[in-house]
Design a protein around this motif. Sequence first.
Motif, PDB file in Angstrom:
ATOM      1  N   MET A  72      42.539  43.344  62.942  1.00  0.00           N
ATOM      2  CA  MET A  72      42.682  42.310  61.955  1.00  0.00           C
ATOM      3  C   MET A  72      42.114  42.802  60.626  1.00  0.00           C
ATOM      4  O   MET A  72      41.067  43.396  60.584  1.00  0.00           O
ATOM      5  N   GLU A  73      42.844  42.499  59.591  1.00  0.00           N
ATOM      6  CA  GLU A  73      42.454  42.970  58.264  1.00  0.00           C
ATOM      7  C   GLU A  73      41.533  41.939  57.609  1.00  0.00           C
ATOM      8  O   GLU A  73      41.778  40.741  57.659  1.00  0.00           O
ATOM      9  N   SER A  74      40.480  42.416  57.007  1.00  0.00           N
ATOM     10  CA  SER A  74      39.561  41.480  56.361  1.00  0.00           C
ATOM     11  C   SER A  74      39.853  41.427  54.869  1.00  0.00           C
ATOM     12  O   SER A  74      40.211  42.420  54.259  1.00  0.00           O
ATOM     13  N   LEU A  75      39.732  40.270  54.311  1.00  0.00           N
ATOM     14  CA  LEU A  75      39.903  40.084  52.886  1.00  0.00           C
ATOM     15  C   LEU A  75      38.532  40.028  52.245  1.00  0.00           C
ATOM     16  O   LEU A  75      37.708  39.208  52.606  1.00  0.00           O
ATOM     17  N   ASP A  76      38.307  40.906  51.335  1.00  0.00           N
ATOM     18  CA  ASP A  76      37.030  40.827  50.640  1.00  0.00           C
ATOM     19  C   ASP A  76      37.204  40.103  49.304  1.00  0.00           C
ATOM     20  O   ASP A  76      38.309  39.877  48.829  1.00  0.00           O
ATOM     21  N   TYR A  77      36.120  39.779  48.721  1.00  0.00           N
ATOM     22  CA  TYR A  77      36.101  38.984  47.498  1.00  0.00           C
ATOM     23  C   TYR A  77      36.833  39.682  46.356  1.00  0.00           C
ATOM     24  O   TYR A  77      37.584  39.072  45.614  1.00  0.00           O
ATOM     25  N   TYR A  78      36.634  40.978  46.211  1.00  0.00           N
ATOM     26  CA  TYR A  78      37.178  41.698  45.070  1.00  0.00           C
ATOM     27  C   TYR A  78      38.696  41.831  45.128  1.00  0.00           C
ATOM     28  O   TYR A  78      39.364  41.741  44.114  1.00  0.00           O
ATOM     29  N   SER A  79      39.283  42.022  46.271  1.00  0.00           N
ATOM     30  CA  SER A  79      40.738  42.154  46.349  1.00  0.00           C
ATOM     31  C   SER A  79      41.409  40.802  46.066  1.00  0.00           C
ATOM     32  O   SER A  79      42.442  40.739  45.430  1.00  0.00           O
ATOM     33  N   THR A  80      40.828  39.701  46.540  1.00  0.00           N
ATOM     34  CA  THR A  80      41.374  38.380  46.263  1.00  0.00           C
ATOM     35  C   THR A  80      41.231  38.046  44.789  1.00  0.00           C
ATOM     36  O   THR A  80      42.156  37.541  44.162  1.00  0.00           O
ATOM     37  N   SER A  81      40.093  38.356  44.239  1.00  0.00           N
ATOM     38  CA  SER A  81      39.848  38.086  42.825  1.00  0.00           C
ATOM     39  C   SER A  81      40.784  38.920  41.956  1.00  0.00           C
ATOM     40  O   SER A  81      41.313  38.438  40.955  1.00  0.00           O
ATOM     41  N   ASN A  82      41.012  40.151  42.317  1.00  0.00           N
ATOM     42  CA  ASN A  82      41.879  41.034  41.553  1.00  0.00           C
ATOM     43  C   ASN A  82      43.322  40.531  41.595  1.00  0.00           C
ATOM     44  O   ASN A  82      44.017  40.547  40.590  1.00  0.00           O
ATOM     45  N   THR A  83      43.766  40.061  42.742  1.00  0.00           N
ATOM     46  CA  THR A  83      45.119  39.514  42.873  1.00  0.00           C
ATOM     47  C   THR A  83      45.277  38.269  42.016  1.00  0.00           C
ATOM     48  O   THR A  83      46.272  38.099  41.330  1.00  0.00           O
ATOM     49  N   LEU A  84      44.288  37.398  42.041  1.00  0.00           N
ATOM     50  CA  LEU A  84      44.315  36.189  41.232  1.00  0.00           C
ATOM     51  C   LEU A  84      44.303  36.534  39.749  1.00  0.00           C
ATOM     52  O   LEU A  84      45.038  35.936  38.960  1.00  0.00           O
ATOM     53  N   ASN A  85      43.505  37.513  39.375  1.00  0.00           N
ATOM     54  CA  ASN A  85      43.432  37.947  37.988  1.00  0.00           C
ATOM     55  C   ASN A  85      44.780  38.494  37.522  1.00  0.00           C
ATOM     56  O   ASN A  85      45.243  38.185  36.420  1.00  0.00           O
ATOM     57  N   THR A  86      45.421  39.286  38.338  1.00  0.00           N
ATOM     58  CA  THR A  86      46.729  39.836  38.004  1.00  0.00           C
ATOM     59  C   THR A  86      47.758  38.720  37.864  1.00  0.00           C
ATOM     60  O   THR A  86      48.566  38.721  36.933  1.00  0.00           O
ATOM     61  N   PHE A  87      47.723  37.755  38.777  1.00  0.00           N
ATOM     62  CA  PHE A  87      48.645  36.625  38.715  1.00  0.00           C
ATOM     63  C   PHE A  87      48.435  35.817  37.429  1.00  0.00           C
ATOM     64  O   PHE A  87      49.390  35.439  36.758  1.00  0.00           O
ATOM     65  N   MET A  88      47.200  35.538  37.084  1.00  0.00           N
ATOM     66  CA  MET A  88      46.894  34.755  35.879  1.00  0.00           C
ATOM     67  C   MET A  88      47.318  35.505  34.617  1.00  0.00           C
ATOM     68  O   MET A  88      47.828  34.901  33.665  1.00  0.00           O
ATOM     69  N   THR A  89      47.112  36.816  34.612  1.00  0.00           N
ATOM     70  CA  THR A  89      47.530  37.619  33.467  1.00  0.00           C
ATOM     71  C   THR A  89      49.043  37.575  33.315  1.00  0.00           C
ATOM     72  O   THR A  89      49.567  37.415  32.199  1.00  0.00           O
ATOM     73  N   ALA A  90      49.771  37.706  34.411  1.00  0.00           N
ATOM     74  CA  ALA A  90      51.234  37.641  34.369  1.00  0.00           C
ATOM     75  C   ALA A  90      51.707  36.266  33.923  1.00  0.00           C
ATOM     76  O   ALA A  90      52.651  36.142  33.130  1.00  0.00           O
ATOM     77  N   LEU A  91      51.059  35.222  34.412  1.00  0.00           N
ATOM     78  CA  LEU A  91      51.416  33.859  34.041  1.00  0.00           C
ATOM     79  C   LEU A  91      51.186  33.624  32.552  1.00  0.00           C
ATOM     80  O   LEU A  91      52.034  33.045  31.856  1.00  0.00           O
ATOM     81  N   PHE A  92      50.047  34.083  32.055  1.00  0.00           N
ATOM     82  CA  PHE A  92      49.750  33.943  30.627  1.00  0.00           C
ATOM     83  C   PHE A  92      50.755  34.734  29.791  1.00  0.00           C
ATOM     84  O   PHE A  92      51.226  34.265  28.751  1.00  0.00           O
ATOM     85  N   GLY A  93      51.086  35.931  30.220  1.00  0.00           N
ATOM     86  CA  GLY A  93      52.065  36.750  29.509  1.00  0.00           C
ATOM     87  C   GLY A  93      53.432  36.097  29.459  1.00  0.00           C
ATOM     88  O   GLY A  93      54.109  36.114  28.431  1.00  0.00           O
ATOM     89  N   ALA A  94      53.849  35.503  30.578  1.00  0.00           N
ATOM     90  CA  ALA A  94      55.140  34.808  30.618  1.00  0.00           C
ATOM     91  C   ALA A  94      55.133  33.602  29.689  1.00  0.00           C
ATOM     92  O   ALA A  94      56.102  33.353  28.969  1.00  0.00           O
ATOM     93  N   ALA A  95      54.045  32.850  29.680  1.00  0.00           N
ATOM     94  CA  ALA A  95      53.938  31.681  28.798  1.00  0.00           C
ATOM     95  C   ALA A  95      53.972  32.114  27.330  1.00  0.00           C
ATOM     96  O   ALA A  95      54.642  31.478  26.508  1.00  0.00           O
TER      97      ALA A  95
END
Length: 172
Positions: free
Chosen positions: A1-24
């Motif tokens: 089973m793969e574990s999710l650490d804080y930094y990979s989740t945060s990095n994914t969220l950060n990338t998503f927010m950056t893309a969302l802001f760029g699209a807006a």
Amino acid sequence: MESLDYYSTSNTLNTFMTALFGAAAGVVAVISALIGIALYLLLAYAYYRMAKNRELPHAWTAWIPIAQLYLLGMLIDRRVYFGSAKISNAHVLLPIGFILVPAVAFIPIIGYLYGVAYTIYAFAAHYRLYRLYGTSNQALVFLILSIIFPVTEPFFVFALRNKPSVEYQTYF
């Protein structure tokens, strides 16, 4: 089973927010560009109709950005008033003055003063246009609103497009 650490989740969220802001930001830029083009076309059409109504040569210059200033100078009978002083050749001074603004902007003090002088001259030219095609009270209101809210200029010129040019007397 793969574990999710804080930094990979945060990095994914950060990338998503950056893309969302760029699209807006992209959507806002496209909408702003479309509004700017629509306002330019409205102003160009109004200048074109005014020139055609006065049977001025080269009415088509209303559609060309800097050449539009030449036509504005022709529409105001090639002169601008500052009180009782008359400055002729507005059809030459408006476009050339506009071209020179960025050219002299880098010269300390002179560039600033030239920019201010040209802006005042352009406001006087617009006042004369509003005054030739409207009433004195209307011209003053249109000028003040055009200075405070530049987006209103195309609508004011469009509203005056079919009115006859009536020379007025300057009293100073």
